[in-house]
Scaffold this active site. Structure first.
Site, PDB file in Angstrom:
ATOM      1  CB  CYS A   1      -0.901  -0.001   1.234  1.00 39.49           C
ATOM      2  SG  CYS A   1      -1.922  -1.489   1.365  1.00 39.49           S
TER       3      CYS A   1
ATOM      4  NE  ARG B   1       4.080   1.338  -1.766  1.00 34.04           N
ATOM      5  CZ  ARG B   1       5.174   0.672  -1.424  1.00 34.04           C
ATOM      6  NH1 ARG B   1       6.266   0.794  -2.144  1.00 34.04           N
ATOM      7  NH2 ARG B   1       5.181  -0.119  -0.373  1.00 34.04           N
TER       8      ARG B   1
ATOM      9  CD1 TRP C   1      -2.654  -5.723  -2.875  1.00 35.90           C
ATOM     10  CD2 TRP C   1      -2.936  -4.522  -4.723  1.00 35.90           C
ATOM     11  NE1 TRP C   1      -2.751  -6.606  -3.922  1.00 35.90           N
ATOM     12  CE2 TRP C   1      -2.920  -5.897  -5.070  1.00 35.90           C
ATOM     13  CE3 TRP C   1      -3.111  -3.576  -5.729  1.00 35.90           C
ATOM     14  CZ2 TRP C   1      -3.062  -6.334  -6.384  1.00 35.90           C
ATOM     15  CZ3 TRP C   1      -3.248  -4.017  -7.037  1.00 35.90           C
ATOM     16  CH2 TRP C   1      -3.230  -5.371  -7.344  1.00 35.90           C
TER      17      TRP C   1
ATOM     18  CG  ASN D   1       2.718  -1.652   3.180  1.00 30.27           C
ATOM     19  OD1 ASN D   1       2.146  -2.658   2.808  1.00 30.27           O
ATOM     20  ND2 ASN D   1       3.778  -1.163   2.550  1.00 30.27           N
ATOM     21  N   GLY D   2       0.949  -4.038   5.364  1.00 25.37           N
ATOM     22  CA  GLY D   2       1.346  -5.347   5.869  1.00 25.37           C
ATOM     23  C   GLY D   2       0.128  -6.174   6.239  1.00 25.37           C
TER      24      GLY D   2
ATOM     25  CD  GLU E   1       6.272 -17.551 -17.086  1.00 22.44           C
ATOM     26  OE1 GLU E   1       6.413 -16.394 -16.675  1.00 22.44           O
ATOM     27  OE2 GLU E   1       5.365 -17.882 -17.893  1.00 22.44           O
TER      28      GLU E   1
ATOM     29  CE  LYS F   1       7.560 -13.640 -17.274  1.00 26.38           C
ATOM     30  NZ  LYS F   1       6.475 -14.046 -18.157  1.00 26.38           N
TER      31      LYS F   1
ATOM     32  CD  GLU G   1       5.712 -12.303 -21.526  1.00 28.21           C
ATOM     33  OE1 GLU G   1       4.513 -12.035 -21.368  1.00 28.21           O
ATOM     34  OE2 GLU G   1       6.469 -12.597 -20.590  1.00 28.21           O
TER      35      GLU G   1
ATOM     36  CG  HIS H   1       8.992 -38.422 -29.986  1.00 19.70           C
ATOM     37  ND1 HIS H   1       8.811 -39.693 -30.492  1.00 19.70           N
ATOM     38  CD2 HIS H   1       9.194 -38.577 -28.652  1.00 19.70           C
ATOM     39  CE1 HIS H   1       8.880 -40.570 -29.512  1.00 19.70           C
ATOM     40  NE2 HIS H   1       9.114 -39.924 -28.377  1.00 19.70           N
TER      41      HIS H   1
ATOM     42  CE  LYS I   1       1.195  -6.989 -14.804  1.00 24.79           C
ATOM     43  NZ  LYS I   1       2.357  -7.892 -14.862  1.00 24.79           N
TER      44      LYS I   1
END
Length: 613
Positions: free
Chosen positions: A2, A27, A74, A100-101, A486, A490, A493, A509, A608
């Site tokens: 946050c 944030r 958040w 925050n936490g 993945e 990356k 991208e 194969h 995004k």
């Protein structure tokens, strides 16, 4: 993650706080609020949604004063609405606090305070802190003393900023563990506090940074830093020369690199409050999993796109091996077009960072239409996927700004692991001893991730070897096969290098025909149940003159003689090894992209959140 801002001085605090929150909105943007001490009273304004809604509220209901605090949220505990928005005011109206936490033991603290007669207004964990502070003020302690006493009750990592109308000349700021920074800024006859530099950079470049376990008493003419036990410590001001845009990235050149390094924190938050290590059990109350529902599940279908789909492929192996439930993984854009075999005994599990991915939402609708139970793993609380689900696991990764997902990949890997253990426990397919061992392994995850990040410079050297390549193959087996996918994604991208991934056993194969001395092969070969098979695949690639980059476990004496380059990872329990395996591949892609001069945070043609089909 946050955003927090505070001010004490001779100017009007309101515009300063609102301006700082605007610079921290990345944030968190679920809700926002501010509190200002006006004519001896704490005046509070809060609103759900993005900051602009709070600004409109303040314009309609102005508040003015020389000391105040603000917050952009958040959401973690409680829906993102005005009631749950920070700041939180105590029962007496004399203390106000932002946070925050995650208060990991908030449930027991809430019960304790309720037994003392405290009434709670919100669903948040944060509210327990302000009531604890008031408890100790009522005993005659000063605000700093009461704050220290209250903080001593808290489990977890926190950034806390508060003030009181009874001591109107000061702001208290504390950092407990690594819940994010606490920055203090010094001006001329005024002081600032924030969770990150950009919030206050336009007002001062003289800043001090609290370490974990420290608390600051901030007045308009200066500040004092103490330990949480009350001992004074030296905390020097530093001259910060960042421009406001780059400051949002902190010391990092790109958001992606910052977010790669935030994985220790996000993994800690993902585990925090959801694992009872004493009993060896997983707690996922948002899933709404009852024994009756667990017993009725005949199949789970994971629907997701891109990076989230690769996390789902790992989840299939975890759930099947631990909970013994059959799992399918569907690309969400294909799910509703193939007449899927889904009914009331099926769980459709959607994975989406944003919770707004159009194809995933369409798959959720199809699951609903066929009578399935809908679960989701999302990063954005209050998103459409979350609202459309019967149960949810939130990633706790915090805002992710870089388009190429990093921490929002590793967080759901751990979420899926916890889900598998919970299902195995509730369904009775997991013995108590094995359950405890699997749960205990979660303790290792943040430290293992940190040890991977410490090897960034060595990964950078390997990147120099690959920066001019045109094509690249990634291979893996078992639980690390999806990590090969993945890793290749990356690289595609952000560096625009053509990269493909294959199950290593499939190379003979067909794809092995591509291998020659111009084709680098990234082979994932940690010490897991598929290690010997992977070693054989590496030998086959080397026999055809490939340049092999092997991902290997510390202490492996065999692979260095076979591979041209090694990406080392710490020894990790095999079901959690995807977390440690992907971090070097994230760093590898990042460093290659930087060397090639591409736009790392905003790669071409990508967004995004994909909110169109």
């Amino acid at each position: 993650m946050c955003g927090i801002v505070g001010y004490v001085g001779g100017r009007d605090a309101t515009p300063i706080i609102l301006g700082g929150l605007k610079r921290l909105e990345y944030r968190g943007y679920d809700s926002a609020g501010l509190a200002v001490l006006e004519d001896g009273r704490i005046e509070l304004r809060r609103n759900a949604g993005k900051l602009e809604r709070l600004v409109s509220l303040v314009e309609a209901e102005p508040l003015h004063g020389n000391i105040g605090i603000g917050h952009t949220r958040w959401a973690t505990h409680g829906e993102p609405n005005a009631t749950n928005a920070h700041p939180h005011l105590g029962a007496t109206g004399e203390v106000v606090l932002v946070h925050n936490g995650i208060v990991e033991n908030y449930a027991s603290l809430k019960d304790e305070l309720a037994a003392e007669g405290v009434s709670f207004r919100s669903e948040t964990d944060t509210e327990v802190i302000v009531h604890l502070v008031e408890r100790y003020l009522a005993l005659g302690l000063t605000l700093p003393e009461a704050s220290r006493k209250a903080i001593a009750h808290l489990k977890g990592a926190h950034g806390i900023v508060l003030l009181s109308s009874n001591e109107p000349d000061k702001i208290i700021a504390a950092r407990v563990g690594n819940a994010g920074g606490v920055v203090i800024g010094q001006g001329e006859g005024e002081m600032f506090v924030a969770s990150d530099i950009p919030a206050i950079l336009e007002h001062t470049r003289q800043m001090a940074f609290l370490d974990a376990g420290q608390m600051a008493i901030i007045r308009r003419d200066g500040f004092r830093v103490e330990t949480l036990q009350g001992q004074g410590v030296k905390c020097d001001l530093q001259q910060v020369s960042w421009d406001p845009v780059s400051a949002e990235k902190g010391a990092y050149d790109h958001f992606m690199l910052k977010e790669i390094h935030e994985q220790v924190r996000s993994l800690t938050d993902t585990i925090g409050g959801r694992v009872d290590f004493e009993s060896g059990r997983i707690l996922l109350p948002g899933l709404n999993l009852t024994p009756e529902l667990a017993a009725s599940i005949r199949k789970i279908v994971i629907v997701a796109c891109g990076t989230a789909a690769y996390a789902g492929m790992v989840g299939k192996i975890l759930i099947e091996s631990i909970a013994r439930i059959p799992v399918e993984v569907d690309i969400a854009s294909e799910f509703r077009y193939r007449d899927p075999l889904v009914d009331e005994n099926t769980v459709v599990l959607a994975i989406s960072q944003s919770g707004e991915t159009a194809d995933t939402l369409a798959a959720i609708e199809e699951g609903h239409r066929r009578g399935a139970t809908i679960w989701s793993i999302v990063n954005v609380i209050g998103s459409q996927a979350m609202r459309a689900s019967d149960g949810t696991i939130t990633m706790q990764a915090g805002p992710e700004i870089g388009v190429a997902s990093t921490k929002a990949f590793t967080a759901p890997l751990v979420d899926l692991y916890m889900l598998a253990v919970l299902l195995g426990d509730v369904r009775g397919t997991l013995e108590a001893g094995e359950r405890r061992r699997l749960v205990e392994d979660l303790r290792l995850v943040p430290d293992l991730a940190g040890r991977c990040l410490d090897r960034g410079p060595a990964v950078g050297e390997v990147a120099r070897v690959l920066k001019d390549t045109v094509h690249c193959l990634y291979i893996g087996r078992g639980v690390n096969m999806p990590i090969a996918y993945e890793g290749a994604l990356k690289l595609k991208e952000i560096s625009y290098i053509h990269a493909e991934a294959y199950p290593a056993g499939e190379m003979k194969h067909g794809p092995i025909a591509l291998i020659d001395d111009t084709m680098p092969v990234v082979a994932l070969a940690p010490r897991d149940p598929w290690y010997e098979k992977m070693r054989s695949q590496i030998e086959q690639a080397k026999a055809r003159s490939a340049v092999v980059i092997a991902l290997a476990t510390d202490g492996d004496e065999s692979l260095p003689s076979l591979a041209d380059h090694i990406l080392w990872v710490p020894e990790t329990p095999w079901r959690l090894s995807p977390v440690t395996s992907i971090i070097p591949l994230q760093l590898l892609a990042y460093h290659i992209a930087v060397l090639r001069g591409t736009d790392v945070d905003q790669p071409r043609n990508l967004a995004k959140s994909v909110t169109v089909e």
